[in-house]
Motif scaffolding. Sequence first.
Motif, PDB file in Angstrom:
ATOM      1  N   LEU A 101       0.817  -1.215   0.000  1.00 36.00           N
ATOM      2  CA  LEU A 101       0.000   0.000   0.000  1.00 36.00           C
ATOM      3  C   LEU A 101       0.846   1.258   0.000  1.00 36.00           C
ATOM      4  O   LEU A 101       0.503   2.256  -0.642  1.00 36.00           O
ATOM      5  CB  LEU A 101      -0.959  -0.017   1.200  1.00 36.00           C
ATOM      6  CG  LEU A 101      -2.009  -1.128   1.176  1.00 36.00           C
ATOM      7  CD1 LEU A 101      -2.785  -1.159   2.484  1.00 36.00           C
ATOM      8  CD2 LEU A 101      -2.957  -0.954  -0.002  1.00 36.00           C
ATOM      9  N   ILE A 104       2.420   2.703  -3.521  1.00 33.29           N
ATOM     10  CA  ILE A 104       1.664   3.426  -4.539  1.00 33.29           C
ATOM     11  C   ILE A 104       2.139   4.875  -4.552  1.00 33.29           C
ATOM     12  O   ILE A 104       2.254   5.492  -3.494  1.00 33.29           O
ATOM     13  CB  ILE A 104       0.156   3.360  -4.246  1.00 33.29           C
ATOM     14  CG1 ILE A 104      -0.295   1.898  -4.109  1.00 33.29           C
ATOM     15  CG2 ILE A 104      -0.635   4.048  -5.355  1.00 33.29           C
ATOM     16  CD1 ILE A 104      -1.711   1.730  -3.623  1.00 33.29           C
ATOM     17  N   ASN A 118      -6.121   4.570   2.000  1.00 32.62           N
ATOM     18  CA  ASN A 118      -6.166   3.452   1.062  1.00 32.62           C
ATOM     19  C   ASN A 118      -7.598   2.937   0.941  1.00 32.62           C
ATOM     20  O   ASN A 118      -8.397   3.034   1.870  1.00 32.62           O
ATOM     21  CB  ASN A 118      -5.205   2.334   1.469  1.00 32.62           C
ATOM     22  CG  ASN A 118      -5.629   1.619   2.736  1.00 32.62           C
ATOM     23  OD1 ASN A 118      -6.597   0.886   2.748  1.00 32.62           O
ATOM     24  ND2 ASN A 118      -4.898   1.854   3.820  1.00 32.62           N
ATOM     25  N   GLU A 122      -7.716  -1.194  -3.362  1.00 27.44           N
ATOM     26  CA  GLU A 122      -6.259  -1.264  -3.292  1.00 27.44           C
ATOM     27  C   GLU A 122      -5.810  -2.392  -2.379  1.00 27.44           C
ATOM     28  O   GLU A 122      -4.843  -3.105  -2.684  1.00 27.44           O
ATOM     29  CB  GLU A 122      -5.693   0.080  -2.826  1.00 27.44           C
ATOM     30  CG  GLU A 122      -5.795   1.167  -3.888  1.00 27.44           C
ATOM     31  CD  GLU A 122      -5.469   2.557  -3.360  1.00 27.44           C
ATOM     32  OE1 GLU A 122      -5.191   3.437  -4.194  1.00 27.44           O
ATOM     33  OE2 GLU A 122      -5.479   2.754  -2.127  1.00 27.44           O
ATOM     34  N   ARG A 125      -6.291  -5.587  -4.298  1.00 28.74           N
ATOM     35  CA  ARG A 125      -5.254  -5.752  -5.315  1.00 28.74           C
ATOM     36  C   ARG A 125      -3.926  -6.140  -4.669  1.00 28.74           C
ATOM     37  O   ARG A 125      -3.200  -6.991  -5.188  1.00 28.74           O
ATOM     38  CB  ARG A 125      -5.084  -4.451  -6.113  1.00 28.74           C
ATOM     39  CG  ARG A 125      -3.970  -4.513  -7.143  1.00 28.74           C
ATOM     40  CD  ARG A 125      -3.986  -3.316  -8.072  1.00 28.74           C
ATOM     41  NE  ARG A 125      -2.809  -3.282  -8.919  1.00 28.74           N
ATOM     42  CZ  ARG A 125      -2.607  -4.075  -9.972  1.00 28.74           C
ATOM     43  NH1 ARG A 125      -3.514  -4.976 -10.299  1.00 28.74           N
ATOM     44  NH2 ARG A 125      -1.504  -3.983 -10.691  1.00 28.74           N
TER      45      ARG A 125
END
Length: 247
Positions: A101, A104, A118, A122, A125
Motif C-alpha cells: 500500500l 503506490i 487506502n 487497493e 489488489r
Amino acid sequence: MSAIIEVSHVSKSFGGVKANEDISLTVEKGSITGLIGPNGSGKTTLFNSIVGYHPIDSGSIRFEGREISKLLVPEIARLGLLRTFQQTRIYGKMNCVENMLISIPHRKMTLLEAFRRNTPEERERAEHLLHFVGLYEKRWLQAGSLSFGQQKLLEFAMALMNEPTVLLLDEPTAGINPTLINGLIDRLKHANREFGITLFIIEHNMRVIMNMADRIYCLAHGRLLAEGTPEEIQNDQRVIDAYLGAH
C-alpha cells in the motif's frame, strides 16, 4: 512490435570515468529484453539513466516516443516506467500488505495518512498480487523477516502494484535460492504475457536470460558490444571472449 524505449547515442561519465559511451538500443513493446555484460560494463548506469536517477551527458532517451532524459524519477514513474534494484528497497518494519500500500506513488505521505486513505480495492489488489508472487500466506509478516529471495518477490509485487507499462529489473535472480528461481521466472513471464508488461532485465544467470529474452544486448567497457537473439549472442565470438567464456 514497436519500440517503447529508444536509447540513442547515450553517454554518461562520472569524473574521468566513462560509464556509458555512445550506447544505442531499443526495447520493443511487449517484449522481454535482456542486458548482459561483465561487472563494471555500465549496465546499472544505463538503467539509472533511463529511469531518471542521474542526467545523461549526451544523447537521447525516449519512452513511447517522448523524450524523458530531462525528467525526474517521479515524473518518469508516473509515465509507467519503473525499476527494481539488486538490493531490495522494502520497509522492513512493515508487513507485506503495508509495503504494497505504501508503494503506490500517491501514498508518499505520512504513514498514518497512507493507511487512512487506502481503498478496499487497493487492499484487494495488494493481496491478489501477494498471492501471485507466492507471498499471500506471509502477508501479515514483517517484510524484514522474509528471506532475501522472498523480499525480492515482495519488491516485484510492489512494482506491479503501480501497474507499470515497462519494468526494469536489475539482477532479479541474484541471491535467490535456486529452488525459487523457476517460480520467479514463471511469474515474470506471466506478468509479461498476461499483464502486458514489457520487461527489460539485467541478469548474470545466463540460463535464465537465454531462456526468457526475445532479444539481448551485451555491454563491455561502457560500450555496446553486441546485440541479437539469444542464439546469436551465445554464438557471437566477441561476447564469448568478453563475457560468456567465464560463465
